[in-house]
Design an enzyme around this catalytic site. Structure first.
Site, PDB file in Angstrom:
ATOM      1  N   GLU A   5     -13.586  20.126  20.501  1.00 49.75           N
ATOM      2  CA  GLU A   5     -12.681  20.884  19.619  1.00 49.75           C
ATOM      3  C   GLU A   5     -12.839  22.364  19.916  1.00 49.75           C
ATOM      4  O   GLU A   5     -13.977  22.831  19.992  1.00 49.75           O
ATOM      5  CB  GLU A   5     -13.016  20.610  18.139  1.00 49.75           C
ATOM      6  CG  GLU A   5     -12.691  19.177  17.736  1.00 49.75           C
ATOM      7  CD  GLU A   5     -12.947  18.875  16.252  1.00 49.75           C
ATOM      8  OE1 GLU A   5     -13.240  19.803  15.479  1.00 49.75           O
ATOM      9  OE2 GLU A   5     -12.853  17.701  15.878  1.00 49.75           O
TER      10      GLU A   5
ATOM     11  N   ARG B 113     -17.498   7.931   0.178  1.00 50.09           N
ATOM     12  CA  ARG B 113     -16.569   8.643  -0.711  1.00 50.09           C
ATOM     13  C   ARG B 113     -15.148   8.633  -0.139  1.00 50.09           C
ATOM     14  O   ARG B 113     -14.190   8.225  -0.801  1.00 50.09           O
ATOM     15  CB  ARG B 113     -17.045  10.092  -0.905  1.00 50.09           C
ATOM     16  CG  ARG B 113     -18.282  10.226  -1.760  1.00 50.09           C
ATOM     17  CD  ARG B 113     -18.764  11.661  -1.754  1.00 50.09           C
ATOM     18  NE  ARG B 113     -19.306  12.025  -0.469  1.00 50.09           N
ATOM     19  CZ  ARG B 113     -20.600  12.165  -0.189  1.00 50.09           C
ATOM     20  NH1 ARG B 113     -21.497  12.006  -1.123  1.00 50.09           N
ATOM     21  NH2 ARG B 113     -21.009  12.487   1.021  1.00 50.09           N
ATOM     22  N   ILE B 114     -14.991   9.081   1.121  1.00 44.88           N
ATOM     23  CA  ILE B 114     -13.636   9.195   1.686  1.00 44.88           C
ATOM     24  C   ILE B 114     -13.056   7.805   1.990  1.00 44.88           C
ATOM     25  O   ILE B 114     -11.894   7.526   1.664  1.00 44.88           O
ATOM     26  CB  ILE B 114     -13.647  10.101   2.934  1.00 44.88           C
ATOM     27  CG1 ILE B 114     -14.115  11.519   2.557  1.00 44.88           C
ATOM     28  CG2 ILE B 114     -12.260  10.154   3.588  1.00 44.88           C
ATOM     29  CD1 ILE B 114     -14.384  12.456   3.723  1.00 44.88           C
TER      30      ILE B 114
ATOM     31  N   HIS C  13      -8.114  19.023  13.194  1.00 39.31           N
ATOM     32  CA  HIS C  13      -9.232  18.970  12.239  1.00 39.31           C
ATOM     33  C   HIS C  13      -8.864  19.673  10.911  1.00 39.31           C
ATOM     34  O   HIS C  13      -9.510  20.648  10.522  1.00 39.31           O
ATOM     35  CB  HIS C  13     -10.518  19.584  12.850  1.00 39.31           C
ATOM     36  CG  HIS C  13     -11.770  19.061  12.196  1.00 39.31           C
ATOM     37  ND1 HIS C  13     -12.971  18.944  12.861  1.00 39.31           N
ATOM     38  CD2 HIS C  13     -12.006  18.637  10.927  1.00 39.31           C
ATOM     39  CE1 HIS C  13     -13.876  18.469  12.029  1.00 39.31           C
ATOM     40  NE2 HIS C  13     -13.319  18.274  10.852  1.00 39.31           N
ATOM     41  N   ILE C  14      -7.851  19.115  10.257  1.00 41.48           N
ATOM     42  CA  ILE C  14      -7.347  19.745   9.025  1.00 41.48           C
ATOM     43  C   ILE C  14      -7.552  18.849   7.791  1.00 41.48           C
ATOM     44  O   ILE C  14      -6.890  19.015   6.774  1.00 41.48           O
ATOM     45  CB  ILE C  14      -5.852  20.124   9.150  1.00 41.48           C
ATOM     46  CG1 ILE C  14      -4.997  18.906   9.567  1.00 41.48           C
ATOM     47  CG2 ILE C  14      -5.647  21.279  10.108  1.00 41.48           C
ATOM     48  CD1 ILE C  14      -3.492  19.110   9.422  1.00 41.48           C
TER      49      ILE C  14
ATOM     50  N   THR D 277     -10.526  10.259  11.096  1.00 44.32           N
ATOM     51  CA  THR D 277     -10.635  11.563  10.418  1.00 44.32           C
ATOM     52  C   THR D 277     -12.110  11.855  10.138  1.00 44.32           C
ATOM     53  O   THR D 277     -12.417  12.664   9.255  1.00 44.32           O
ATOM     54  CB  THR D 277      -9.826  11.597   9.090  1.00 44.32           C
ATOM     55  OG1 THR D 277     -10.303  10.543   8.239  1.00 44.32           O
ATOM     56  CG2 THR D 277      -8.342  11.433   9.309  1.00 44.32           C
ATOM     57  N   ALA D 278     -13.018  11.179  10.864  1.00 48.71           N
ATOM     58  CA  ALA D 278     -14.456  11.380  10.595  1.00 48.71           C
ATOM     59  C   ALA D 278     -15.039  12.414  11.565  1.00 48.71           C
ATOM     60  O   ALA D 278     -15.066  13.614  11.262  1.00 48.71           O
ATOM     61  CB  ALA D 278     -15.176  10.047  10.670  1.00 48.71           C
ATOM     62  N   ARG D 279     -15.446  11.970  12.737  1.00 45.15           N
ATOM     63  CA  ARG D 279     -15.910  12.871  13.791  1.00 45.15           C
ATOM     64  C   ARG D 279     -15.463  12.296  15.135  1.00 45.15           C
ATOM     65  O   ARG D 279     -15.561  11.073  15.356  1.00 45.15           O
ATOM     66  CB  ARG D 279     -17.444  13.000  13.794  1.00 45.15           C
ATOM     67  CG  ARG D 279     -18.014  13.912  12.742  1.00 45.15           C
ATOM     68  CD  ARG D 279     -17.702  15.397  13.002  1.00 45.15           C
ATOM     69  NE  ARG D 279     -18.250  16.262  11.979  1.00 45.15           N
ATOM     70  CZ  ARG D 279     -17.613  16.644  10.870  1.00 45.15           C
ATOM     71  NH1 ARG D 279     -16.373  16.231  10.622  1.00 45.15           N
ATOM     72  NH2 ARG D 279     -18.187  17.466  10.005  1.00 45.15           N
TER      73      ARG D 279
HETATM   74  P1  NAP Z   1     -20.214   9.316   2.703  1.00 45.72           P
HETATM   75  O1  NAP Z   1     -19.794   9.227   1.274  1.00 45.72           O
HETATM   76  O2  NAP Z   1     -21.642   9.541   3.011  1.00 45.72           O
HETATM   77  O3  NAP Z   1     -19.680   8.012   3.444  1.00 45.72           O
HETATM   78  C1  NAP Z   1     -20.085   7.639   4.704  1.00 45.72           C
HETATM   79  C2  NAP Z   1     -20.110   6.127   4.766  1.00 45.72           C
HETATM   80  O4  NAP Z   1     -20.431   5.753   6.102  1.00 45.72           O
HETATM   81  C3  NAP Z   1     -21.153   5.497   3.852  1.00 45.72           C
HETATM   82  O5  NAP Z   1     -20.502   4.545   3.091  1.00 45.72           O
HETATM   83  C4  NAP Z   1     -22.139   4.857   4.798  1.00 45.72           C
HETATM   84  O6  NAP Z   1     -22.552   3.578   4.387  1.00 45.72           O
HETATM   85  C5  NAP Z   1     -21.319   4.651   6.043  1.00 45.72           C
HETATM   86  N1  NAP Z   1     -22.149   4.623   7.249  1.00 45.72           N
HETATM   87  C6  NAP Z   1     -23.089   5.507   7.651  1.00 45.72           C
HETATM   88  N2  NAP Z   1     -23.639   5.120   8.819  1.00 45.72           N
HETATM   89  C7  NAP Z   1     -23.033   3.942   9.138  1.00 45.72           C
HETATM   90  C8  NAP Z   1     -23.186   3.036  10.202  1.00 45.72           C
HETATM   91  N3  NAP Z   1     -24.088   3.248  11.180  1.00 45.72           N
HETATM   92  N4  NAP Z   1     -22.431   1.924  10.200  1.00 45.72           N
HETATM   93  C9  NAP Z   1     -21.537   1.690   9.209  1.00 45.72           C
HETATM   94  N5  NAP Z   1     -21.347   2.518   8.178  1.00 45.72           N
HETATM   95  C10 NAP Z   1     -22.084   3.639   8.141  1.00 45.72           C
HETATM   96  O7  NAP Z   1     -19.439  10.511   3.427  1.00 45.72           O
HETATM   97  P2  NAP Z   1     -17.959  11.050   3.144  1.00 45.72           P
HETATM   98  O8  NAP Z   1     -18.002  12.175   2.183  1.00 45.72           O
HETATM   99  O9  NAP Z   1     -17.079   9.894   2.873  1.00 45.72           O
HETATM  100  O10 NAP Z   1     -17.639  11.683   4.581  1.00 45.72           O
HETATM  101  C11 NAP Z   1     -17.637  10.868   5.734  1.00 45.72           C
HETATM  102  C12 NAP Z   1     -17.493  11.707   6.983  1.00 45.72           C
HETATM  103  O11 NAP Z   1     -16.171  12.207   7.087  1.00 45.72           O
HETATM  104  C13 NAP Z   1     -18.350  12.988   7.023  1.00 45.72           C
HETATM  105  O12 NAP Z   1     -19.667  12.720   7.453  1.00 45.72           O
HETATM  106  C14 NAP Z   1     -17.614  13.856   8.010  1.00 45.72           C
HETATM  107  O13 NAP Z   1     -18.100  13.646   9.313  1.00 45.72           O
HETATM  108  C15 NAP Z   1     -16.179  13.343   7.925  1.00 45.72           C
HETATM  109  N6  NAP Z   1     -15.282  14.342   7.332  1.00 45.72           N
HETATM  110  C16 NAP Z   1     -14.224  14.791   8.049  1.00 45.72           C
HETATM  111  C17 NAP Z   1     -13.354  15.701   7.483  1.00 45.72           C
HETATM  112  C18 NAP Z   1     -12.172  16.211   8.235  1.00 45.72           C
HETATM  113  O14 NAP Z   1     -11.770  17.345   8.027  1.00 45.72           O
HETATM  114  N7  NAP Z   1     -11.565  15.416   9.079  1.00 45.72           N
HETATM  115  C19 NAP Z   1     -13.578  16.202   6.204  1.00 45.72           C
HETATM  116  C20 NAP Z   1     -14.670  15.712   5.502  1.00 45.72           C
HETATM  117  C21 NAP Z   1     -15.512  14.783   6.073  1.00 45.72           C
HETATM  118  P3  NAP Z   1     -23.498   3.278   3.124  1.00 45.72           P
HETATM  119  O15 NAP Z   1     -22.788   3.822   1.925  1.00 45.72           O
HETATM  120  O16 NAP Z   1     -23.589   1.820   3.123  1.00 45.72           O
HETATM  121  O17 NAP Z   1     -24.776   4.003   3.402  1.00 45.72           O
HETATM  122  C1  GLV Z   2     -15.197  18.384   7.743  1.00 53.14           C
HETATM  123  O1  GLV Z   2     -15.035  17.833   8.788  1.00 53.14           O
HETATM  124  C2  GLV Z   2     -16.378  18.252   6.951  1.00 53.14           C
HETATM  125  O2  GLV Z   2     -17.330  17.608   7.373  1.00 53.14           O
HETATM  126  O3  GLV Z   2     -16.375  18.823   5.838  1.00 53.14           O
END
Ligand code: NAP
Ligand code: GLV
Length: 341
Positions: free
Chosen positions: A269, A159-160, A288-289, A238-240
């Site tokens: 953190e 998604r992101i 982490h914003i 911006t992931a982890r």
């Molecule tokens: P998502 O829609 O599940 O997207 C994650 C993507 O990562 C998917 O496309 C998945 O691939 C891919 N992936 C998973 N494991 C992998 C691997 N081993 N190698 C390569 N690609 C891999 O999640 P999202 O909503 O975009 O969020 C992603 C992450 O952002 C969250 O899990 C969170 O940790 C982080 N986040 C951070 C903040 C912040 O405040 N900075 C806020 C929100 C989220 P497939 O689609 O092919 O399965």
């Molecule tokens: C923020 O990092 C979240 O995973 O929502």
């Protein structure tokens, strides 16, 4: 008697808080810092539900010491702080808040990309520092890197990652990506090309990380991967934090294996103010914003509460992380409240 819930922080939505108090017996923690493990264990002893943040570790021992727990609703999309396997084995529903924060995190990712490539933070500091901005305009003063025509490498086109890639089109960038599965529809829409991780690291001018933290992605980017990047490239995370080996990144930035990095997330953190990263000029650091907008945080609160109440009302929650749990404790066995439609 109402079901009991432990809510580890007050959430920024009146609707969400009102709903919690309407249907549940709420044990609301009013402190800002995360609860200790002992505190979690003590408060969860008699609770049916937990509403927590990503800072609150819900490990196997904590889960095992909560005999009545039926649902863990996290106010985040990431759920690496929860032992989902243990929760599932015990028939506990785990829910998260996907989607509603996607655009806010993509915006922040772009704020970081622009900040690091155009040296915004450094430039702002210069204007405020006596003697730094000595000449009005100079041909080689504060030069940065142009984005038009460059290549953005997205690790994790979910998604992101997709929302970040969509914005890249407006900046005239080429897009390459690496993910678990290929996304042919998105390849067409974005003109994006799937490449293996090593190729992405070698080709991209900006590498932006959007994978969840899992056993497979822990330190996915370490010395070997950083050394593959161009010396003119930037890393944005911006992931982890733990997807990147921080010690290797500090060396990469100090020794010029890459040109810079912009980080919203860290292995530790809060990042200690005297951490080696804070001594470097070629990094932009934010606390982490990613999802921190008024609009998004309110939507996340509503979603987290709706998820939690759905489970207790015997309904499949909109955002269930562990669907396998449905077989272990069917929803009719959880039902504790009637929701008004
Ligand atoms: P998502 O829609 O599940 O997207 C994650 C993507 O990562 C998917 O496309 C998945 O691939 C891919 N992936 C998973 N494991 C992998 C691997 N081993 N190698 C390569 N690609 C891999 O999640 P999202 O909503 O975009 O969020 C992603 C992450 O952002 C969250 O899990 C969170 O940790 C982080 N986040 C951070 C903040 C912040 O405040 N900075 C806020 C929100 C989220 P497939 O689609 O092919 O399965
Ligand atoms: C923020 O990092 C979240 O995973 O929502």
């Amino acid at each position: 008697m109402k079901p009991k819930v432990y809510v580890t922080r007050r959430l920024p939505s009146k609707r969400a808080m009102d709903l919690l108090f309407k249907y549940l017996d709420v044990d609301l923690r009013e402190e800002e810092v995360p609860p200790s493990k002992d505190e979690m264990i003590t408060h969860l002893e008699d609770k049916d539900a937990l509403l927590c943040l990503l800072t609150d570790k819900v490990d196997a021992e904590t889960i095992r010491s909560a005999p009545k727990l039926k649902v863990i609703s996290t106010y985040s999309v990431g759920y690496d702080h929860i032992d989902v396997e243990e929760a599932t084995a015990r028939g506990i529903y785990v829910t998260n808040t996907p989607g509603v924060l996607t655009e806010a995190v993509a915006d922040l990712t772009w704020a970081l990309i622009l900040a690091i490539t155009r040296r915004i933070v450094e430039a702002d500091r210069c204007v405020r520092t006596p003697g730094c901005w000595r000449v009005g305009w100079a041909p080689d003063f504060m030069l940065g890197t142009e984005l038009n025509g460059k290549t953005l490498g997205i690790i994790g086109l979910g998604r992101i990652g997709t929302a970040v890639a969509r914005r890249a089109k407006g900046f005239g960038m080429n897009i390459i990506y690496y993910s678990v599965t290929r996304k042919e529809n998105l390849e067409k829409e974005l003109g994006a090309k799937y490449v293996p991780l090593k190729e992405l690291l070698k080709e991209a001018d900006i590498v932006s990380i959007h994978v969840p933290l899992t056993k497979e992605t822990y330190h996915m980017i370490k010395e070997e991967e950083l050394r593959l990047m161009k010396p003119t490239a930037y890393l944005v995370n911006t992931a982890r934090g733990a997807v990147v080996d921080t010690n290797a990144l500090v060396r990469a930035l100090k020794e010029g294996w890459i040109r810079g990095a912009a980080l919203d997330v860290f292995e530790q953190e809060p990042l200690p103010a005297d951490h080696p990263l804070t001594k470097l000029k070629n990094v932009v650091l934010v606390p982490h914003i990613g999802s921190a907008t008024y609009e998004t945080r309110a939507k996340m609160a509503d979603m987290a509460v709706d998820n939690l109440l759905s489970v207790l009302a015997g309904k499949r929650p909109p955002n269930l992380v562990n669907p396998e749990v449905l077989k272990i404790r069917p929803l009719e066995k959880v039902k504790m409240i009637e929701l008004e439609e």
